[in-house]
Design an enzyme around this catalytic site. Sequence first.
Site, PDB file in Angstrom:
ATOM      1  CD  GLU A 113      -2.730  -0.885   2.441  1.00  0.00           C
ATOM      2  OE1 GLU A 113      -3.283  -0.214   3.582  1.00  0.00           O
ATOM      3  OE2 GLU A 113      -4.113  -1.757   2.082  1.00  0.00           O
ATOM      4  CD  GLU A 160      -3.147  -6.196   3.415  1.00  0.00           C
ATOM      5  OE1 GLU A 160      -4.430  -5.101   4.297  1.00  0.00           O
ATOM      6  OE2 GLU A 160      -2.355  -6.074   3.641  1.00  0.00           O
TER       7      GLU A 160
END
Length: 595
Positions: free
Chosen positions: A285, A498
């Site tokens: 991320e 995720e």
Amino acid sequence: MQFTSIVMGLAWSAQSVLAQLSEPLSVTSTVVVSSSATTAMTSTVTPTPSFSASFPPAGSIPRDYTPDGLDKLWDIVGPVEAPPFTTTRAPSAPVTLPSPPPALYPSFYAPAPQDILPNLKFPPGFLFGVATAAYQVEGAAKDEGKGPTMWDWAPRQPNSVVDNTTGDITDLQYFLYKEDVERIVALGVTAHSFSISWTRIFPFGAADSPVNAAGIDHYSDVIDYHLAHGIDPVVTLFHWDTPLALQAYYGGFTSPQIVDDFVNYAVTVFKAYNGRVNTWYTFNEPRVYCGQIASYPFNATFASGVNASTAPYQCSYNLLKAHAGAVKAFRAMNISGEIALKNDDFIGTPWRSNTTEDCLAVERHAAFQIGVFSDPLYTTGDWPQILKDTLPESYLPRFTAEESADILGSADFYAIDPYRSQFIRAPTGGIDACVANFSHPLWPVCNEPVFYDSGFGWAAGVSADPLASWLQATPVNFRAFMSDLHSRWPTNKIYVSEFGFAEPGEGDLMDLFRVKEDVARTNYFMTYLGEMLLSIHEDGVPLAGAFAWAMLDNAEWASGLRTRFGIQYVNYTTLERTYKRSAISLSEFFATHLD
């Protein structure tokens, strides 16, 4: 896992709060920043108290790669809590699952996990995974030669973590990984996505500094133990735990010096574990990370010439070059397997479907939240045009032709953390007025997520724990999001790297039987997984794996130990793990849906 903070916004529009800061912050700079992710992404910013974080100015710490030099770096962090034991613990008995929990609802209302879309299967080789990250689960912060990270330092700054906890011990997975592997084997998990701590391999981070053999050996043992138990290790090189030494030497990812140091670290890890890891991520991320470093307390330290307004974009530029350099080395070394980075966030739905401005706002959201890294890697080798039209080169450095060539195609697949998908609207006063006004609270993104519809104010989805205020369960939006994502940045394979949910109020519960009954999280997983099956079979989206966040409760960044995302409960006094309903439901679902 997304970064949630009482003092930081995820969207880069949070930098507008700091726009008055034209000079890099000094050692004891005091900065007022937005109070939450939600606040930062709306046009009304609520003032918060000023906090002060202390960190040496970049370049003021001499490079000393001796044990004494390492001790001086740890002195910047302060005292560290020692773990209750310092040897790897082997399981004392085979792990068996508890009997399944009783049904919560009649079957006509909610089918059992195995009965959800029973005629649909995931394709062969689909990965049923769980995910963790080094800082969040390992503990043993100072053991076996590890150097300090910025996340060892950050929780010790005033008001940086809501419950004042640290990652010093957390789940102590560093010494308990064998037990944790056997617990997920019992669930039928086939893959574990985890990260390697850079400072366990290079305590000082730098390319010319010594390698820590204990760190190399530890992760070798971790990888081998996974393989021996039929679990594919999926390895992330960097999950936000920047070496403190590199931050002190030159300002970390706000400096171009980070590129060579990261590539050297990556090459060292590739060499050590080649042939035993099939799926690699360079960065987790990166959009969230690059926003994080411009927020409290990390905004106490930047490279020379960088300030809180420009830091996210300098970070993005340096990080993409580091990613491309690592992938170039990966391919030149003929490392086996596949490599990419993990994206996050969502594209969004226009808040008012009949308003052109909201449709344009969705495009801005897609560009700033996902396209910022996906356009360079998958389509153009360059920043999205919206970013270049909005941000001057003094904020967003432009790529050279050579840099673009290296970056484009430097991912073998696509990975996304699609926790939620919400509404997007244009700023009050319009997009053009926002773009033209550097002091606008939403500049430069000039869009804002909305958590409810424009008709009667119905929520976009069930809300998570208040300390994860950014998160709603939005399964009905999942398929459209995946189809749009695949259309914009097409690849032959997509991992849901995720997805997960913070059960509301779980951190406040005292009775274990209540903690285990994580109904909202269970519903989240079951509905999202059903939508994944439909996305594959009806929409043709090439999903190849799904990784539940998280394997177990952990240190959730600025939300500390209080916010719980785990499918297993962790008693932080005894370190005992307990399966929750969501873990058993995941096991039952995949037992009947894997081909």
